[in-house]
Design a protein around this motif. Structure first.
Motif, PDB file in Angstrom:
ATOM      1  N   ASP A  10       0.885  -1.163   0.000  1.00 34.57           N
ATOM      2  CA  ASP A  10       0.000   0.000   0.000  1.00 34.57           C
ATOM      3  C   ASP A  10       0.924   1.215   0.000  1.00 34.57           C
ATOM      4  N   LYS A  11       1.186   1.744  -1.192  1.00 36.41           N
ATOM      5  CA  LYS A  11       2.176   2.807  -1.335  1.00 36.41           C
ATOM      6  C   LYS A  11       1.725   4.087  -0.637  1.00 36.41           C
ATOM      7  N   PRO A  12       2.629   4.699   0.141  1.00 32.26           N
ATOM      8  CA  PRO A  12       2.271   5.977   0.770  1.00 32.26           C
ATOM      9  C   PRO A  12       2.390   7.136  -0.201  1.00 32.26           C
ATOM     10  N   SER A  13       1.661   8.214   0.070  1.00 24.09           N
ATOM     11  CA  SER A  13       1.768   9.425  -0.737  1.00 24.09           C
ATOM     12  C   SER A  13       3.149  10.046  -0.546  1.00 24.09           C
ATOM     13  N   GLY A  14       3.669  10.627  -1.615  1.00 23.96           N
ATOM     14  CA  GLY A  14       4.962  11.293  -1.539  1.00 23.96           C
ATOM     15  C   GLY A  14       6.136  10.402  -1.900  1.00 23.96           C
ATOM     16  N   TRP A  15       5.913   9.114  -2.019  1.00 22.53           N
ATOM     17  CA  TRP A  15       6.972   8.175  -2.406  1.00 22.53           C
ATOM     18  C   TRP A  15       6.858   7.884  -3.899  1.00 22.53           C
ATOM     19  N   THR A  16       7.999   7.834  -4.587  1.00 25.25           N
ATOM     20  CA  THR A  16       7.991   7.313  -5.945  1.00 25.25           C
ATOM     21  C   THR A  16       7.972   5.784  -5.879  1.00 25.25           C
TER      22      THR A  16
END
Length: 290
Positions: A10-16
């Motif tokens: 579940d990718k966090p916001s702000g990460w590429t």
């Protein structure tokens, strides 16, 4: 021995997506980590990573359909088609009616031709478009054929000259939700951009299977390759004789399971290979027996 399989993040916001791959390399203690299709830094949600031998699955998984939850702001355009860019134009959306919005959404549903955002990872003459755009160059990107299977408006919120539209989008690989926001706004004469995006599913892998990076740091959860393939592709169980053929890169008679990737499994349930059927023959795409 290196573990191989998929990790659903579940990718966090702000990460590429590359940031997530780098973190997973440290957590899994291997350089053999890749992803099955990027998410923009602003976006959150399902990012499918392959670890070890499963990196060879990623190109096939990247072609599956995807589902997103998005918020589109009508009345404001940006140079990136999302909230991370600079505002390039404003035009009141106050006069946009419900029927006009519905018609605009309907026109962007089904097989469509879509011009990718200028700030994208697509290569133009060997260079990423976003690098050219950030130098101030005008980037000419060709329209591409994509399919928006479902584009459903979930909520509409009006605030003066802007309208925020919450929507659910099911689409083919290669579809830019930012471009849908841009094109919807353009068709309504007010401009538009994406303010939030969450990917809820990639093929058979959804948020229910996804884990945050913090949770994965506490406990690494790797979906074994056999389970990952059986969830995503048709399954073919073969005899010992055919298993030996496949393990050595040999071809099998087609079983009529379709043109796409097919998972081939040995009598003991071990994943042997991915194959594709061409006419009367099933030929290996990738063999996983070492």
């Amino acid at each position: 021995m290196e573990n191989s399989g998929l990790v659903i993040v579940d990718k966090p916001s702000g990460w590429t997506s590359h940031d997530v791959v780098g973190r997973m390399r440290r957590l899994a203690k291997t350089r053999r980590v890749g992803h099955a299709g990027t998410l923009d830094p602003m976006a959150t949600g399902v990012l499918v990573l392959g670890v070890g031998k499963a990196t060879r699955l990623l190109g096939h998984l990247a072609l599956t359909d995807k589902v997103y939850e998005a918020t589109i702001r009508l009345g404001v355009s940006t140079n990136t088609d999302d909230a991370e860019g600079e505002v390039t134009a404003t035009a009141s959306a106050a006069s946009v009616t419900g029927p006009a919005l519905d018609a605009g959404v309907a026109a962007l549903t089904g097989p469509i031709r879509q011009v990718p955002p200028q700030v994208s990872a697509i290569k133009v003459n060997g260079e990423r478009a976003y690098r050219m755009a950030r130098r101030g160059e005008e980037v000419e990107l060709a329209a591409r054929s994509v399919t928006v299977h479902d584009f459903a408006v979930l909520d509409v919120r009006r605030d003066g000259d802007v309208i925020d539209v919450d929507a659910s989008v099911t689409c083919s690989s290669g579809t830019y939700i930012r471009a849908l926001a841009r094109d919807l706004g353009a068709s309504l004469g007010c401009g538009g951009h994406l303010t939030a995006l969450r990917r809820t599913r990639v093929g058979p892998y959804d948020l229910g299977m996804a884990r945050t990076l913090d949770r994965l740091a506490e406990k690494m959860e790797i979906l074994p390759m056999g389970e990952a393939v059986a969830a995503a592709f048709p399954r073919r169980d073969v005899s010992d004789d055919d298993a030996r053929k496949v393990a050595h890169g040999g071809r099998l008679p087609a079983a009529g399971l379709g043109p796409g990737p097919i998972g081939v499994f040995a009598p003991d349930g071990a994943l042997l290979a991915l194959v594709e059927e061409r006419g009367a023959v099933a030929r290996p795409l990738a063999v996983f027996i070492s």
